[in-house]
Design a protein around this motif. Structure first.
Motif, mmCIF file in Angstrom:
data_model
loop_
_atom_site.group_PDB
_atom_site.id
_atom_site.type_symbol
_atom_site.label_atom_id
_atom_site.label_comp_id
_atom_site.label_asym_id
_atom_site.label_seq_id
_atom_site.Cartn_x
_atom_site.Cartn_y
_atom_site.Cartn_z
ATOM 1 N N MET A 1 -58.269 -29.435 43.137
ATOM 2 C CA MET A 1 -59.288 -30.474 43.504
ATOM 3 C C MET A 1 -60.619 -30.236 43.058
ATOM 4 O O MET A 1 -61.171 -29.112 43.558
ATOM 5 N N PHE A 2 -61.452 -31.093 42.654
ATOM 6 C CA PHE A 2 -62.657 -31.064 42.526
ATOM 7 C C PHE A 2 -63.680 -31.458 43.515
ATOM 8 O O PHE A 2 -63.388 -32.226 44.046
ATOM 9 N N GLU A 3 -64.755 -30.254 43.693
ATOM 10 C CA GLU A 3 -65.513 -30.361 44.770
ATOM 11 C C GLU A 3 -66.760 -30.302 44.208
ATOM 12 O O GLU A 3 -67.552 -29.501 43.677
ATOM 13 N N PRO A 4 -67.623 -31.766 44.166
ATOM 14 C CA PRO A 4 -68.830 -31.811 43.647
ATOM 15 C C PRO A 4 -69.742 -30.843 44.017
ATOM 16 O O PRO A 4 -70.819 -30.492 43.105
ATOM 17 N N SER A 5 -69.893 -30.656 45.278
ATOM 18 C CA SER A 5 -70.862 -29.773 46.007
ATOM 19 C C SER A 5 -70.785 -28.289 45.468
ATOM 20 O O SER A 5 -71.932 -27.635 45.389
ATOM 21 N N MET A 6 -69.765 -28.144 44.798
ATOM 22 C CA MET A 6 -69.767 -26.486 44.114
ATOM 23 C C MET A 6 -69.990 -26.284 42.931
ATOM 24 O O MET A 6 -69.903 -25.411 42.280
ATOM 25 N N SER A 7 -69.972 -27.677 42.276
ATOM 26 C CA SER A 7 -70.447 -27.636 40.820
ATOM 27 C C SER A 7 -71.641 -27.592 40.343
ATOM 28 O O SER A 7 -72.540 -27.945 41.334
ATOM 29 N N GLY A 8 -72.111 -26.930 39.269
ATOM 30 C CA GLY A 8 -73.452 -26.803 38.971
ATOM 31 C C GLY A 8 -74.068 -28.007 37.904
ATOM 32 O O GLY A 8 -75.152 -28.103 37.755
ATOM 33 N N ALA A 9 -73.017 -28.900 37.705
ATOM 34 C CA ALA A 9 -73.486 -30.016 36.703
ATOM 35 C C ALA A 9 -72.420 -31.101 37.028
ATOM 36 O O ALA A 9 -71.369 -31.040 37.795
ATOM 37 N N PRO A 10 -73.026 -32.445 36.887
ATOM 38 C CA PRO A 10 -72.107 -33.785 37.126
ATOM 39 C C PRO A 10 -70.978 -33.910 36.065
ATOM 40 O O PRO A 10 -70.967 -33.140 35.194
ATOM 41 N N LEU A 11 -70.056 -34.524 36.673
ATOM 42 C CA LEU A 11 -68.801 -34.786 35.812
ATOM 43 C C LEU A 11 -69.158 -35.679 34.461
ATOM 44 O O LEU A 11 -68.433 -35.550 33.463
ATOM 45 N N THR A 12 -70.428 -35.971 34.421
ATOM 46 C CA THR A 12 -70.562 -36.817 33.095
ATOM 47 C C THR A 12 -71.370 -35.789 31.833
ATOM 48 O O THR A 12 -71.547 -36.357 31.050
ATOM 49 N N THR A 13 -71.256 -34.428 32.410
ATOM 50 C CA THR A 13 -71.875 -33.551 31.528
ATOM 51 C C THR A 13 -70.983 -33.544 30.178
ATOM 52 O O THR A 13 -69.685 -33.253 30.229
ATOM 53 N N PRO A 14 -71.743 -33.577 29.043
ATOM 54 C CA PRO A 14 -70.923 -33.388 27.776
ATOM 55 C C PRO A 14 -70.614 -31.967 27.436
ATOM 56 O O PRO A 14 -71.358 -31.016 27.749
ATOM 57 N N VAL A 15 -69.237 -31.767 27.066
ATOM 58 C CA VAL A 15 -68.906 -30.520 26.718
ATOM 59 C C VAL A 15 -68.565 -30.416 25.205
ATOM 60 O O VAL A 15 -67.611 -31.111 24.912
ATOM 61 N N LEU A 16 -69.005 -29.534 24.421
ATOM 62 C CA LEU A 16 -68.399 -29.396 23.132
ATOM 63 C C LEU A 16 -67.342 -28.325 22.909
ATOM 64 O O LEU A 16 -67.826 -26.918 23.482
ATOM 65 N N THR A 17 -66.073 -28.382 22.446
ATOM 66 C CA THR A 17 -65.025 -27.418 22.478
ATOM 67 C C THR A 17 -64.367 -27.743 21.242
ATOM 68 O O THR A 17 -64.362 -28.734 20.525
ATOM 69 N N LEU A 18 -63.651 -26.419 20.761
ATOM 70 C CA LEU A 18 -62.591 -26.732 19.644
ATOM 71 C C LEU A 18 -61.680 -27.976 20.252
ATOM 72 O O LEU A 18 -61.324 -28.142 21.091
#
Length: 87
Positions: A1-18
């Motif tokens: 379960m995702f807990e927004p208060s425990m996250s350092g960034a919003p879910l809209t944050t872009p992530v660059l990955t392989l």
């Protein structure tokens, strides 16, 4: 379960990955056919390395944190990374 208060960034944050699905397919072909198709695989990887669109930048992909957590749709098919593939 995702807990927004425990996250350092919003879910809209872009992530660059392989682009792991692409890397997985190339590695699977290489492991099955070995050196017989190495030139073809090199050509495919070189071609895809130059591919650019809104999400793909060569061998890398840029997705939001939400897409990586809950899945995303590509060409009408739902790709699931960590959640359920539901519409």
């Amino acid at each position: 379960m995702f807990e927004p208060s425990m996250s350092g960034a919003p879910l809209t944050t872009p992530v660059l990955t392989l682009n792991l699905p692409l890397i997985g397919v190339v590695e699977s072909i290489h492991s099955v056919y070995g050196p017989y198709y190495q030139r073809l695989l090199d050509l495919v990887v070189a071609t895809l390395a130059g591919w650019r669109d809104g999400h793909v930048d060569g061998l890398f992909t840029r997705r939001t944190a939400a897409e990586l957590l809950w899945g995303y749709e590509v060409w009408g098919q739902i790709h699931v990374i960590g959640g359920r593939g539901e519409r």
